[in-house]
Design an enzyme around this catalytic site. Structure first.
Site, mmCIF file in Angstrom:
data_model
loop_
_atom_site.group_PDB
_atom_site.id
_atom_site.type_symbol
_atom_site.label_atom_id
_atom_site.label_comp_id
_atom_site.label_asym_id
_atom_site.label_seq_id
_atom_site.Cartn_x
_atom_site.Cartn_y
_atom_site.Cartn_z
ATOM 1 N N LYS A 137 0.869 -1.191 0.000
ATOM 2 C CA LYS A 137 0.000 0.000 0.000
ATOM 3 C C LYS A 137 0.896 1.229 0.000
ATOM 4 O O LYS A 137 2.030 1.194 0.478
ATOM 5 C CB LYS A 137 -0.881 0.012 1.265
ATOM 6 C CG LYS A 137 -2.126 0.844 1.114
ATOM 7 C CD LYS A 137 -3.212 0.082 0.378
ATOM 8 C CE LYS A 137 -4.437 0.931 0.144
ATOM 9 N NZ LYS A 137 -5.537 0.139 -0.443
HETATM 10 P P1 NAD Z 1 -13.873 7.243 -2.609
HETATM 11 O O1 NAD Z 1 -12.997 8.337 -2.176
HETATM 12 O O2 NAD Z 1 -14.270 7.126 -4.045
HETATM 13 O O3 NAD Z 1 -15.238 7.246 -1.756
HETATM 14 C C1 NAD Z 1 -15.290 7.304 -0.369
HETATM 15 C C2 NAD Z 1 -16.691 7.761 0.003
HETATM 16 O O4 NAD Z 1 -16.861 7.695 1.415
HETATM 17 C C3 NAD Z 1 -17.008 9.206 -0.391
HETATM 18 O O5 NAD Z 1 -18.323 9.275 -0.868
HETATM 19 C C4 NAD Z 1 -16.893 9.945 0.939
HETATM 20 O O6 NAD Z 1 -17.679 11.126 0.962
HETATM 21 C C5 NAD Z 1 -17.442 8.903 1.852
HETATM 22 N N1 NAD Z 1 -17.120 9.077 3.262
HETATM 23 C C6 NAD Z 1 -15.962 9.460 3.832
HETATM 24 N N2 NAD Z 1 -16.095 9.495 5.173
HETATM 25 C C7 NAD Z 1 -17.379 9.116 5.427
HETATM 26 C C8 NAD Z 1 -18.126 8.944 6.614
HETATM 27 N N3 NAD Z 1 -17.612 9.169 7.805
HETATM 28 N N4 NAD Z 1 -19.413 8.538 6.490
HETATM 29 C C9 NAD Z 1 -19.952 8.300 5.284
HETATM 30 N N5 NAD Z 1 -19.298 8.439 4.140
HETATM 31 C C10 NAD Z 1 -18.020 8.848 4.220
HETATM 32 O O7 NAD Z 1 -13.161 5.895 -2.108
HETATM 33 P P2 NAD Z 1 -13.428 4.412 -2.599
HETATM 34 O O8 NAD Z 1 -12.465 4.081 -3.654
HETATM 35 O O9 NAD Z 1 -14.884 4.231 -2.815
HETATM 36 O O10 NAD Z 1 -12.966 3.602 -1.291
HETATM 37 C C11 NAD Z 1 -13.819 3.413 -0.169
HETATM 38 C C12 NAD Z 1 -13.256 2.296 0.684
HETATM 39 O O11 NAD Z 1 -13.161 1.118 -0.107
HETATM 40 C C13 NAD Z 1 -11.859 2.522 1.249
HETATM 41 O O12 NAD Z 1 -11.776 1.887 2.506
HETATM 42 C C14 NAD Z 1 -10.957 1.814 0.260
HETATM 43 O O13 NAD Z 1 -9.717 1.423 0.823
HETATM 44 C C15 NAD Z 1 -11.824 0.623 -0.042
HETATM 45 N N6 NAD Z 1 -11.501 -0.047 -1.297
HETATM 46 C C16 NAD Z 1 -11.509 0.625 -2.484
HETATM 47 C C17 NAD Z 1 -11.217 -0.059 -3.656
HETATM 48 C C18 NAD Z 1 -11.284 0.604 -4.999
HETATM 49 O O14 NAD Z 1 -11.061 -0.076 -6.010
HETATM 50 N N7 NAD Z 1 -11.624 1.868 -5.079
HETATM 51 C C19 NAD Z 1 -10.861 -1.422 -3.598
HETATM 52 C C20 NAD Z 1 -10.885 -2.085 -2.384
HETATM 53 C C21 NAD Z 1 -11.194 -1.387 -1.231
#
Ligand code: NAD
Length: 418
Positions: free
Chosen positions: A108
């Site tokens: 990471k």
């Molecule tokens: P992103 O930045 O696209 O979206 C995150 C979302 O969460 C946003 O809408 C933000 O406003 C919201 N958010 C932040 N704090 C919040 C809170 N306290 N309450 C409610 N909503 C809140 O990020 P993403 O890519 O969707 O990633 C989200 C999670 O998924 C992370 O933990 C990331 O590590 C995990 N993840 C992402 C991927 C990927 O391919 N994008 C893959 C595996 C895991």
């Protein structure tokens, strides 16, 4: 994030690896190795800001383990990110790639910054300098970054270009999650949400819940949350609430997602979307529903709110959204939880497919990519479910058992150099 939390995440994962590893008789040498990160780089680097000032940023790249293949893991841009969080996420990647049974290890990266208040040119300079500083670690056969919170295909394009300029030729497979035009894969943008959707449907089937009758609440309206909500709605589920960092919206009859997404595009938040009532993020997690998808950040479900969660199924779209104390409470309540290292593996699975396509310079259409993704997710889910039934454990423990077994076999087969 408090100092306590800062030091907590990696300790929790280490404890799980050790405790489950001891119960499974995993050789000590494997447990000890998995309880540390193999390689860690911390950098402090200058970036020229648009107003002429120079700011010094801190970045990290951590490889947790590469016994099963090159390490793989996203890059996070966030003001609160720290080394412990990066170690935790790197370790989860090692476990996730092992559960999905793809030939990768885990890594990471992160930069402490707030991309929401930076201009595109500041972000480009920051990304290129960070990429240049971590170039000693990354490469298509050693460590392959991808997007995570705060980064996107544009950022991956800058990293690929910076790395390629250093080499003197194009190296598309140094990153995944790239724009399609420069070697990205069809289906990559939706991949994590699609994997969450597959997990949710398999969990519902296991509990004999008809998707057409199921209600779904989603925390997070970013890449993972919004796509999962959209795909589950297309499968007939009723999405009753969704939130972003500012708060959530609720309609017990079902949200019109298109209108909610348009409202977020126009105003920056889901709050105020037509035909919805506002709920706080805390209230959203406690709403009555069949499936709760947690797709925001770490530590969403904790000791204090876990007793009030009413969902029958929890899909961990985010990494580490449930603390160990909350995990125990949910288990006692009989909640069927699909853990992060299984539920959100769709992203790294399609990253793997993108990497394979790039290495062979031969690209597949979206139907083919989605079929591979569906098959790999379903196999992983069924293997974990099988261990859960055989060993009478919960889904998280079963997923760790599948991963630790594969990692131990790889490590003992390779042995220790010299
Ligand atoms: P992103 O930045 O696209 O979206 C995150 C979302 O969460 C946003 O809408 C933000 O406003 C919201 N958010 C932040 N704090 C919040 C809170 N306290 N309450 C409610 N909503 C809140 O990020 P993403 O890519 O969707 O990633 C989200 C999670 O998924 C992370 O933990 C990331 O590590 C995990 N993840 C992402 C991927 C990927 O391919 N994008 C893959 C595996 C895991």
């Amino acid at each position: 994030m408090s100092k306590n939390n800062e030091e907590q995440g990696f300790k929790n994962v280490r404890e799980l690896i050790n405790d489950i590893g001891v119960q499974m008789n995993i050789p000590e040498m494997c447990r000890l190795r998995l309880m540390e990160c193999e390689r860690e780089l911390t950098i402090h680097f200058p970036v020229k800001m648009d107003d002429g000032r120079v700011e010094v940023f801190t970045g990290f790249r951590v490889v947790h383990n590469d016994s099963r293949g090159p390490s793989k893991g996203g890059i996070r841009y966030h003001p609160d990110v720290n080394l412990d969080e990066v170690r935790t996420l790197a370790a989860l990647m090692t476990l996730k790639t092992a559960v999905a049974n793809i030939p990768y290890g885990g890594a990471k990266g992160a930069v402490i910054c707030n991309p929401k208040i930076m201009s595109q040119s500041e972000l480009e300079r920051l990304t290129r300098r960070y990429a240049s500083d971590i170039a000693i670690m990354i490469g298509p056969e050693k460590d392959i970054p991808a997007p995570d919170v705060g980064t996107n295909p544009r950022v991956m394009a800058w990293i690929m270009d910076t790395y390629s300029m250093g080499k003197g030729y194009s190296v598309p497979s140094v990153v995944t999650g790239k724009p399609l035009e420069i070697g990205g894969s069809t289906g990559r943008f939706e991949a994590t949400g699609r994997g969450c959707m597959v997990s949710a449907l398999l969990a519902a089937k296991h509990l004999h819940i008809d998707p057409q009758e199921a209600t779904v609440v989603v925390q997070g309206c970013g890449n993972v949350g919004a796509v999962t909500a959209d795909l589950l709605a297309k499968e007939g589920c009723r999405i009753t609430a969704i939130s972003d960092s500012k708060g959530g919206v609720y309609n017990p009859k079902g949200l019109n997602l298109e209108s909610v997404f348009n409202h977020k595009k126009e105003t920056g938040s889901v709050i105020g979307a037509r035909n919805t009532e506002e709920v706080t993020n805390a209230e959203l997690l406690e709403l009555k529903c069949d499936i709760l998808v947690v797709a925001a950040l770490e530590n969403a479900i904790v000791r204090t709110n876990a007793p009030a969660v009413k969902a029958k199924i929890i899909i961990e779209g985010a990494n580490g959204p449930t603390t160990p104390e909350a995990d125990k409470i949910l288990l006692d309540k009989g909640v069927f939880l699909v853990p992060d290292i299984l539920a959100n593996a769709g992203g790294v699975i399609v990253s793997y497919l993108e990497w394979v396509q790039g290495l062979q310079s031969f690209y597949w259409d979206e139907t083919e990519v989605n079929k591979y993704l569906g098959d790999l997710m379903t196999n992983a889910f069924n293997q974990v479910l099988c261990i859960r039934e055989d060993e009478k454990v919960d889904m998280r423990k079963a997923a760790y058992m599948v991963a630790l077994r594969r990692l131990a076999v790889a490590m003992t087969t390779r042995g220790i150099f010299p």
